[in-house]
Design a protein around this motif. Structure first.
Motif, PDB file in Angstrom:
ATOM      1  N   ARG A 236      -8.250   5.149  -5.922  1.00 32.16           N
ATOM      2  CA  ARG A 236      -7.325   6.280  -5.759  1.00 32.16           C
ATOM      3  C   ARG A 236      -6.505   6.483  -7.022  1.00 32.16           C
ATOM      4  O   ARG A 236      -6.224   7.617  -7.411  1.00 32.16           O
ATOM      5  CB  ARG A 236      -6.420   6.034  -4.554  1.00 32.16           C
ATOM      6  CG  ARG A 236      -7.104   6.239  -3.213  1.00 32.16           C
ATOM      7  CD  ARG A 236      -6.100   6.260  -2.071  1.00 32.16           C
ATOM      8  NE  ARG A 236      -5.602   4.929  -1.777  1.00 32.16           N
ATOM      9  CZ  ARG A 236      -6.067   4.151  -0.804  1.00 32.16           C
ATOM     10  NH1 ARG A 236      -7.077   4.578  -0.054  1.00 32.16           N
ATOM     11  NH2 ARG A 236      -5.557   2.961  -0.574  1.00 32.16           N
TER      12      ARG A 236
ATOM     13  N   ALA B 227      -8.507   8.281  -9.694  1.00 33.49           N
ATOM     14  CA  ALA B 227      -8.597   9.710  -9.386  1.00 33.49           C
ATOM     15  C   ALA B 227      -7.275  10.413  -9.654  1.00 33.49           C
ATOM     16  O   ALA B 227      -7.239  11.528 -10.201  1.00 33.49           O
ATOM     17  CB  ALA B 227      -9.019   9.901  -7.930  1.00 33.49           C
TER      18      ALA B 227
ATOM     19  N   ARG C 103      -0.980  17.022  -5.444  1.00 37.80           N
ATOM     20  CA  ARG C 103      -1.825  17.581  -4.390  1.00 37.80           C
ATOM     21  C   ARG C 103      -2.047  19.072  -4.588  1.00 37.80           C
ATOM     22  O   ARG C 103      -3.030  19.643  -4.109  1.00 37.80           O
ATOM     23  CB  ARG C 103      -1.213  17.319  -3.012  1.00 37.80           C
ATOM     24  CG  ARG C 103      -1.204  15.852  -2.614  1.00 37.80           C
ATOM     25  CD  ARG C 103      -0.541  15.606  -1.275  1.00 37.80           C
ATOM     26  NE  ARG C 103      -1.314  16.149  -0.164  1.00 37.80           N
ATOM     27  CZ  ARG C 103      -1.026  15.919   1.116  1.00 37.80           C
ATOM     28  NH1 ARG C 103       0.006  15.137   1.431  1.00 37.80           N
ATOM     29  NH2 ARG C 103      -1.764  16.439   2.072  1.00 37.80           N
TER      30      ARG C 103
ATOM     31  N   PRO D 155      -9.360  17.078   0.150  1.00 39.50           N
ATOM     32  CA  PRO D 155      -9.229  16.282  -1.084  1.00 39.50           C
ATOM     33  C   PRO D 155      -7.807  15.868  -1.410  1.00 39.50           C
ATOM     34  O   PRO D 155      -7.574  14.776  -1.931  1.00 39.50           O
ATOM     35  CB  PRO D 155      -9.785  17.223  -2.157  1.00 39.50           C
ATOM     36  CG  PRO D 155     -10.719  18.123  -1.420  1.00 39.50           C
ATOM     37  CD  PRO D 155     -10.101  18.320  -0.071  1.00 39.50           C
TER      38      PRO D 155
ATOM     39  N   LYS E 197      -5.546  14.838   0.376  1.00 42.74           N
ATOM     40  CA  LYS E 197      -5.046  13.694   1.144  1.00 42.74           C
ATOM     41  C   LYS E 197      -5.276  12.375   0.425  1.00 42.74           C
ATOM     42  O   LYS E 197      -4.805  11.334   0.856  1.00 42.74           O
ATOM     43  CB  LYS E 197      -5.702  13.655   2.522  1.00 42.74           C
ATOM     44  CG  LYS E 197      -5.212  14.742   3.470  1.00 42.74           C
ATOM     45  CD  LYS E 197      -5.880  14.644   4.818  1.00 42.74           C
ATOM     46  CE  LYS E 197      -5.376  13.450   5.607  1.00 42.74           C
ATOM     47  NZ  LYS E 197      -4.016  13.623   6.074  1.00 42.74           N
ATOM     48  N   LEU E 198      -6.009  12.447  -0.686  1.00 45.20           N
ATOM     49  CA  LEU E 198      -6.226  11.257  -1.506  1.00 45.20           C
ATOM     50  C   LEU E 198      -4.919  10.577  -1.882  1.00 45.20           C
ATOM     51  O   LEU E 198      -4.831   9.360  -1.977  1.00 45.20           O
ATOM     52  CB  LEU E 198      -6.985  11.666  -2.782  1.00 45.20           C
ATOM     53  CG  LEU E 198      -6.932  10.700  -3.969  1.00 45.20           C
ATOM     54  CD1 LEU E 198      -7.817   9.496  -3.681  1.00 45.20           C
ATOM     55  CD2 LEU E 198      -7.370  11.398  -5.242  1.00 45.20           C
TER      56      LEU E 198
END
Length: 396
Positions: free
Chosen positions: A28, A31, A237, A260, A262-263
């Motif tokens: 995470r 990303a 976000r 996506p 919510k990563l």
């Protein structure tokens, strides 16, 4: 008594879960770092989107007021300065004690550096026993124990402001930098769940205290260790949103797990800034957009993250401190010096806690003193319940 033999059987599963979670967090973070690079390049556009669609975004997100790639070295403070702090503790009310009442104890600390002045290390206790103190919150469905902690928050701010004004007046002939610190956030999230009448008993005294410190030009700072906030991550976000605009209410009303953006929900702000900052540096300044801040009037709250050496700390200040660059930088320098003196945590806040904390012996002496006063007043059958007496003297 804790059975360690039985507990050990669960440790293997716990350690395996933590290993898997750590690996997932690394993915995470990688990303998030990529999204951060994209956000740096399009920051102005993202802020415009955030402002335009703020009423349609369903997650709390802060606004960066400086470039996202900001990494500023915190200046070394002057040797001559003063730091003030307060912290609170309490004795909760119990029907099993000799009297149903509660006590708030506010620790006060004033530390003078390079001035040949004596420090102040004491506490201010206050007992609450009147019906309006014990049962007022029942009308709003708030338990006395909860109301006690809310009252403590207001008392900490009030005592801090009184102390700040007093110290400022004492040092007026030879002004020196002063910093007032509190443990924890300046954003009182618990107020969101309170009825307006209950909020009006807690928030106005706090804001009045802040205003006194503003007029006295004593900067206020909230220090958060091991912060769990995700306000900064939630800003990212916006760039991870797969839809044309960040209209959550239209496109994602049910918060599907495969969205996506919510990563970032399980990734804290401190995690990503730990990879961006070096010891002694601060990241960008943010403005909190929490709904409860709307009740603060002109007293908006800003925050930034600072690498204090042992951890990434979240630092919160009122708007008037954040908007005064010289005062803000000076305050950060004093804060960092406090962390270094306290071996990883501000020494003034730690000492305020030590002055405020009510230990078991203090609690016993408090009720013993109360018992003597009740007997002196002619009250009979003074004592604890059989349950409390039995718990204190087990024969097992």
């Amino acid at each position: 008594m804790l059975d360690l033999t039985k507990l050990m059987r669960q440790m293997q599963g716990l350690s395996q879960h933590m290993t898997e979670e750590a690996a997932a967090n690394r993915q995470r973070l990688e990303a998030a770092q990529k999204y951060l690079e994209k956000a740096i390049a399009t920051q102005d556009e993202l802020v415009e989107q955030q402002e335009k669609w703020r009423d349609r975004i369903i997650f709390a997100n802060a606004t960066p007021v400086e470039p996202l790639n900001t990494c500023i070295d915190i200046p070394v403070p002057t040797k001559v300065h003063t730091v003030i702090a307060t912290d609170g503790s309490q004795i909760a009310p119990s029907h099993h004690e000799i009297a149903y009442c509660y006590l708030l104890n506010i620790g006060r600390i004033v530390l003078h550096y390079g001035q040949n002045r004596h420090p102040l290390l004491d506490s201010l206790p206050e007992v609450f026993y009147r019906p309006e103190d014990l049962y007022e919150a029942r009308q709003w469905g708030i338990r006395t124990e909860e109301w006690m902690s809310y009252r403590r928050t207001a008392s900490e701010a009030t005592v801090l402001a009184e102390l700040a004004c007093q110290v400022q007046e004492e040092l007026s002939t030879a002004p020196v930098p002063i910093l007032a610190m509190v443990d924890g956030s300046l954003i009182y999230w618990f107020l969101e769940q309170l009825p307006s009448d209950a909020r009006n008993c807690i928030l106005p005294p706090v804001l009045e205290a802040w205003e006194k410190m503003r007029l006295a030009q004593v900067p206020l700072m909230g220090y958060l260790s091991a912060s769990r906030s995700i306000e900064g991550m939630n800003f990212l976000r916006l760039i991870a949103c797969p839809h044309p605009v960040p209209d959550c209410m239209t496109f994602c009303p049910n918060q599907q797990d495969k969205v996506p953006c919510k990563l970032f929900e399980s990734l804290r702000d401190t995690t990503i800034w730990n990879s961006q900052l070096k010891p002694g540096q601060r990241g960008p300044l943010w403005r909190s957009n929490s709904r409860i801040i709307e009740l603060y009037g002109e007293q908006k709250v800003y925050f930034c993250y600072v690498h204090v050496g042992a951890e990434i700390a979240r630092i919160e200040v009122p708007a008037w401190v954040a908007e005064n660059t010289k005062l803000f930088d000076e305050s950060l320098g004093l804060m960092l010096a406090q962390v270094q003196k306290g071996y990883g945590y501000p020494v003034a806040i730690a000492e305020a806690h030590n002055q405020a904390v009510v230990r078991g012996g203090d609690k016993a002496r408090f009720f013993a003193l109360l018992e003597r006063q009740m007997i002196k007043a002619g009250i009979k059958n003074v004592g604890t319940s059989f349950k409390e007496a039995r718990k204190r003297g087990s024969i097992a």
